[in-house]
Write a protein that holds these residues in place. Structure first.
Motif, PDB file in Angstrom:
ATOM      1  N   GLU A   1       1.195  -0.742  -0.162  1.00 26.94           N
ATOM      2  CA  GLU A   1      -0.326   0.421   0.078  1.00 26.94           C
ATOM      3  C   GLU A   1       0.500   1.573   0.045  1.00 26.94           C
ATOM      4  N   ILE A   2       1.913   1.439   0.370  1.00 24.86           N
ATOM      5  CA  ILE A   2       2.792   2.372   0.861  1.00 24.86           C
ATOM      6  C   ILE A   2       2.930   2.739  -0.538  1.00 24.86           C
ATOM      7  N   VAL A   3       4.247   1.359  -1.739  1.00 19.59           N
ATOM      8  CA  VAL A   3       4.047   1.933  -2.827  1.00 19.59           C
ATOM      9  C   VAL A   3       2.883   2.435  -3.478  1.00 19.59           C
ATOM     10  N   ARG A   4       2.139   2.035  -3.534  1.00 25.93           N
ATOM     11  CA  ARG A   4       0.341   2.198  -4.792  1.00 25.93           C
ATOM     12  C   ARG A   4       0.558   3.691  -3.949  1.00 25.93           C
ATOM     13  N   ALA A   5       0.952   4.213  -3.225  1.00 28.74           N
ATOM     14  CA  ALA A   5       0.257   5.557  -2.258  1.00 28.74           C
ATOM     15  C   ALA A   5       1.860   6.897  -2.319  1.00 28.74           C
ATOM     16  N   ARG A   6       2.862   6.039  -3.047  1.00 30.09           N
ATOM     17  CA  ARG A   6       3.957   6.732  -3.638  1.00 30.09           C
ATOM     18  C   ARG A   6       4.918   7.259  -2.281  1.00 30.09           C
ATOM     19  N   GLY A   7       4.842   6.337  -1.173  1.00 29.80           N
ATOM     20  CA  GLY A   7       5.336   6.120  -0.626  1.00 29.80           C
ATOM     21  C   GLY A   7       4.845   7.136   1.105  1.00 29.80           C
ATOM     22  N   ASP A   8       3.740   7.863   0.412  1.00 27.61           N
ATOM     23  CA  ASP A   8       2.988   8.934   1.106  1.00 27.61           C
ATOM     24  C   ASP A   8       2.354   8.145   2.509  1.00 27.61           C
ATOM     25  N   PHE A   9       2.623   8.157   3.657  1.00 30.37           N
ATOM     26  CA  PHE A   9       2.060   7.014   4.713  1.00 30.37           C
ATOM     27  C   PHE A   9       0.442   7.737   4.693  1.00 30.37           C
ATOM     28  N   ASP A  10       0.222   8.943   5.527  1.00 33.32           N
ATOM     29  CA  ASP A  10      -1.206   9.647   5.563  1.00 33.32           C
ATOM     30  C   ASP A  10      -2.203   8.454   4.451  1.00 33.32           C
ATOM     31  N   ARG A  11      -1.687   9.055   3.025  1.00 30.05           N
ATOM     32  CA  ARG A  11      -2.370   8.665   2.046  1.00 30.05           C
ATOM     33  C   ARG A  11      -2.125   7.088   2.225  1.00 30.05           C
ATOM     34  N   MET A  12      -1.645   6.811   2.024  1.00 24.77           N
ATOM     35  CA  MET A  12      -1.879   4.514   2.573  1.00 24.77           C
ATOM     36  C   MET A  12      -2.734   4.565   3.804  1.00 24.77           C
ATOM     37  N   ILE A  13      -2.876   5.474   4.469  1.00 30.95           N
ATOM     38  CA  ILE A  13      -3.806   4.918   5.685  1.00 30.95           C
ATOM     39  C   ILE A  13      -4.872   5.966   4.983  1.00 30.95           C
ATOM     40  N   HIS A  14      -5.389   6.483   4.522  1.00 30.50           N
ATOM     41  CA  HIS A  14      -6.554   7.239   4.306  1.00 30.50           C
ATOM     42  C   HIS A  14      -6.935   5.865   2.773  1.00 30.50           C
ATOM     43  N   ASP A  15      -6.586   4.900   2.385  1.00 29.16           N
ATOM     44  CA  ASP A  15      -6.742   4.534   1.479  1.00 29.16           C
ATOM     45  C   ASP A  15      -7.026   3.353   1.520  1.00 29.16           C
ATOM     46  N   THR A  16      -6.450   2.316   2.696  1.00 29.70           N
ATOM     47  CA  THR A  16      -7.038   1.426   3.080  1.00 29.70           C
ATOM     48  C   THR A  16      -8.247   1.196   3.860  1.00 29.70           C
ATOM     49  N   ALA A  17      -8.349   2.377   4.955  1.00 33.54           N
ATOM     50  CA  ALA A  17      -9.808   3.096   4.604  1.00 33.54           C
ATOM     51  C   ALA A  17     -10.405   2.463   4.143  1.00 33.54           C
ATOM     52  N   CYS A  18     -10.498   3.348   3.076  1.00 32.18           N
ATOM     53  CA  CYS A  18     -11.751   3.876   1.941  1.00 32.18           C
ATOM     54  C   CYS A  18     -11.734   2.596   1.452  1.00 32.18           C
ATOM     55  N   GLN A  19     -10.899   1.993   1.077  1.00 30.94           N
ATOM     56  CA  GLN A  19     -11.177   0.272   0.458  1.00 30.94           C
ATOM     57  C   GLN A  19     -11.998  -0.677   1.792  1.00 30.94           C
ATOM     58  N   ALA A  20     -11.465  -0.318   2.756  1.00 26.29           N
ATOM     59  CA  ALA A  20     -12.393  -1.269   4.087  1.00 26.29           C
ATOM     60  C   ALA A  20     -13.813  -0.596   4.127  1.00 26.29           C
ATOM     61  N   ALA A  21     -13.958   0.433   4.126  1.00 25.65           N
ATOM     62  CA  ALA A  21     -15.304   1.325   4.279  1.00 25.65           C
ATOM     63  C   ALA A  21     -15.864   0.875   3.124  1.00 25.65           C
ATOM     64  N   THR A  22     -15.575   0.147   1.779  1.00 22.39           N
ATOM     65  CA  THR A  22     -16.658  -0.368   1.238  1.00 22.39           C
ATOM     66  C   THR A  22     -17.569  -1.858   0.923  1.00 22.39           C
ATOM     67  N   ARG A  23     -17.830  -1.874   2.247  1.00 20.15           N
ATOM     68  CA  ARG A  23     -18.179  -2.783   2.713  1.00 20.15           C
ATOM     69  C   ARG A  23     -19.444  -2.574   3.523  1.00 20.15           C
ATOM     70  N   PRO A  24     -20.957  -3.882   3.662  1.00 27.10           N
ATOM     71  CA  PRO A  24     -21.939  -3.212   3.839  1.00 27.10           C
ATOM     72  C   PRO A  24     -21.762  -2.720   5.815  1.00 27.10           C
ATOM     73  N   THR A  25     -22.383  -1.545   5.403  1.00 26.88           N
ATOM     74  CA  THR A  25     -22.179  -1.212   6.852  1.00 26.88           C
ATOM     75  C   THR A  25     -22.144  -1.821   8.138  1.00 26.88           C
ATOM     76  N   GLU A  26     -23.203  -2.643   7.922  1.00 21.97           N
ATOM     77  CA  GLU A  26     -23.360  -3.672   9.481  1.00 21.97           C
ATOM     78  C   GLU A  26     -21.963  -4.838   9.442  1.00 21.97           C
ATOM     79  N   VAL A  27     -21.324  -5.206   8.632  1.00 20.03           N
ATOM     80  CA  VAL A  27     -19.728  -5.617   8.427  1.00 20.03           C
ATOM     81  C   VAL A  27     -19.039  -4.949   9.273  1.00 20.03           C
ATOM     82  N   ILE A  28     -19.176  -3.697   8.894  1.00 22.04           N
ATOM     83  CA  ILE A  28     -18.463  -2.740   9.586  1.00 22.04           C
ATOM     84  C   ILE A  28     -18.170  -2.673  10.994  1.00 22.04           C
TER      85      ILE A  28
END
Length: 219
Positions: free
Chosen positions: A65-92
């Motif tokens: 994920e850091i490679v995908r975010a081009r070394g931007d740690f904050d962006r990596m955290i945001h992107d992984t959260a947004c990926q996980a956020a696509t799940r149904p809310t009851e699953v979260i």
């Protein structure tokens, strides 16, 4: 009171916060899951999903994920959260509840960051949806101590240097200079860059000088 929590007490506090926050998530309407939070660019569902990632994000995925975010740690955290956020809310919500008893911190952090994370992001969610979420003072003290000593990402010395922070509901104070007083929960929000949410609960001459703002991302 600062520094009084043992490692076991911290995990018990984390478990209580995870369970109570999952209970709050169960009550949210579809529209409330989409509301923006105190974290710039983060919806309620993104913050909630971020809190479920502890058992899912090992070293291999972090590196990818850091490679995908081009070394931007904050962006990596945001992107992984947004990926996980696509799940149904009851699953979260169910995944957060299932983390009670999971006592391993995210790679590169400690149990103190686990407590800090659930306390502050629990407030981010509660504030966004207009709900009261009392913060345990002993846990808030422990988290405030940790934040006060951290250089990243909150930059407390730069933002709040030259001020004395004093809790009015527990024996906790740090720093020197014009005083900012208020409940430890409000001070923790201030320390973590949530000044807009904290300021109505704070008073003292230290507020008369501008607090250096910070763009808030999930730590």
């Amino acid at each position: 009171m600062s520094g009084t929590l043992t490692g076991e007490e911290r995990w018990r506090a984390v478990d209580r916060e995870r369970l109570s926050l999952a209970g709050l998530l169960d009550t949210l309407s579809p529209a409330e899951w989409e509301l923006p939070t105190q974290c710039d660019g983060w919806r309620v569902r993104d913050v909630a999903a971020h809190l479920t990632l502890a058992p899912r994000i090992g070293l291999g995925r972090i590196l990818r994920e850091i490679v995908r975010a081009r070394g931007d740690f904050d962006r990596m955290i945001h992107d992984t959260a947004c990926q996980a956020a696509t799940r149904p809310t009851e699953v979260i919500a169910a995944d957060l509840r299932a983390l009670a008893g999971w006592h391993r911190p995210v790679l590169g952090t400690t149990r103190r960051e686990s407590l800090l994370d659930i306390l502050v992001h629990g407030q981010d969610i509660a504030l966004a949806v207009g709900r009261e979420r009392p913060m345990p003072v002993d846990a808030a003290c422990d988290a405030a101590d940790r934040v006060y000593r951290m250089s990243y990402p909150f930059q407390v010395r730069r933002r709040l240097g030259g001020r004395r922070l004093t809790a009015t509901d527990v024996a906790w104070d740090r720093g020197e200079g014009p005083e900012i007083r208020g409940p430890i929960a409000a001070l923790l929000l201030l320390l973590t860059g949530r000044e807009q949410a904290a300021r109505p609960h704070l008073h003292g001459p230290g507020l008369s000088t501008s607090v250096d703002p910070q763009s808030r991302t999930a730590p």
